[in-house]
Design an enzyme around this catalytic site. Structure first.
Site, short mmCIF file in Angstrom:
data_model
loop_
_atom_site.label_atom_id
_atom_site.label_comp_id
_atom_site.label_asym_id
_atom_site.label_seq_id
_atom_site.Cartn_x
_atom_site.Cartn_y
_atom_site.Cartn_z
N ARG A 22 0.83 -1.20 0.00
CA ARG A 22 0.00 0.00 0.00
C ARG A 22 0.87 1.25 0.00
O ARG A 22 1.78 1.40 0.81
CB ARG A 22 -0.91 0.00 1.24
N ARG A 57 -8.43 -6.35 2.63
CA ARG A 57 -9.14 -5.08 2.69
C ARG A 57 -9.63 -4.72 1.30
O ARG A 57 -9.14 -5.24 0.31
CB ARG A 57 -8.22 -3.99 3.24
N GLU A 61 -0.05 -1.42 9.93
CA GLU A 61 0.61 -0.14 9.65
C GLU A 61 -0.34 1.05 9.83
O GLU A 61 0.09 2.13 10.25
CB GLU A 61 1.20 -0.13 8.23
#
Length: 272
Positions: A30, A106, A69
């Site tokens: 990401r 996700r 994170e």
């Protein structure tokens, strides 16, 4: 609170680790973190604390994030000095696989981030698209369509990342035969707010024109192309032949006086 692919097991020891000693996961797929969502999570952490520890691995005097994170970033934003964490031993391959799989659980990854995640997993684990699709419970075409986005120019990938172009737009742009005009067409899509169906029709028309011109050119200049290739191989330099009606010219590149003399001698030998 975000869901985590990696569960905290009963036997895990939860420690409070100083935020300043924690580094992001170097294999984190990401790149884009929603600042508004981070702010909301930060406020929640200030009020209620962190409900689930993050997962870390020790590297020298520091720690790297395996999972969590967003929680780490939100804790740092809240200026909280420590964060509850579980420290485990993972090698680089395991780190990358776990970080990738966690993010794939996700639904807010961009199409490019998702595509990069698939490619990294296939490269690291030496698996095919079919095997990866089966492991993730997705179709092979779903994986393939995402990975193909990575063939787009980097600037266009960034447009998809920012949401200026959709995945459908990206897939349509991949189909353009003249790759050098992809950025021009992408700008046209944004300026004219073209939907995917409109872009697909536009690309079809572009490719039809290219096919027509290429076919005409290949029939007309087949002999000239072969002649240029033969000269290029013989002379060891770039050669182009241009024709117009019943006349034309041959262009031969040289890069020094010595190179010119070499080419002249070769032409003399050919003439003899």
């Amino acid at each position: 609170m975000e869901e985590t692919f990696i569960d905290v097991a009963d036997g895990d020891i939860v420690e409070n680790i100083a935020v300043r000693k924690i580094r992001p996961n170097p294999f984190q797929p990401r790149r884009i973190f929603n600042e508004e969502a981070l702010e909301e999570l930060s406020q929640s952490i200030k009020e209620h604390g962190i409900l689930q520890p993050i997962i870390l691995r020790k590297t020298g005097n520091f720690y790297e994030i395996v999972a969590g994170e967003r929680r780490f970033r939100a804790t740092k934003k809240a200026l909280i000095p420590e964060i509850p964490a579980v420290v485990r031993n993972y090698n680089d391959r395991e780190m990358m696989e776990l970080a990738t799989l966690e993010n794939l659980q996700r639904e807010d990854l961009t199409p490019i981030e998702e595509a990069e995640s698939y490619r990294k997993l296939m490269d690291a684990l030496n698996m095919t698209q079919e095997v990866l699709a089966e492991r993730l419970g997705k179709s092979r075409s779903y994986i393939a369509n995402h990975v193909r986005l990575l063939t787009l120019p980097e600037d266009i990938q960034k447009m998809v990342d920012r949401g200026e172009l959709s995945m459908g737009h990206g897939r349509a742009l991949i189909g353009i035969k003249r790759k050098n005009i992809i950025p021009i067409v992408a700008k046209k899509v944004i300026d004219q707010q073209m939907n995917v169906r409109q872009l697909e029709s536009y690309v079809h028309a572009l490719n039809k024109d290219v096919s027509r011109v290429t076919k005409k050119k290949s029939v007309k200049n087949l002999y000239l192309d072969e002649a240029a290739a033969e000269l290029r191989d013989y002379l060891g330099t770039s050669v182009s032949i241009k024709s117009s009606k019943n006349k034309g010219k041959i262009e031969i590149d040289f890069f020094s006086d010595e190179d010119l003399e070499r080419i002249i001698n070769l032409l003399k030998e050919r003439g003899e």
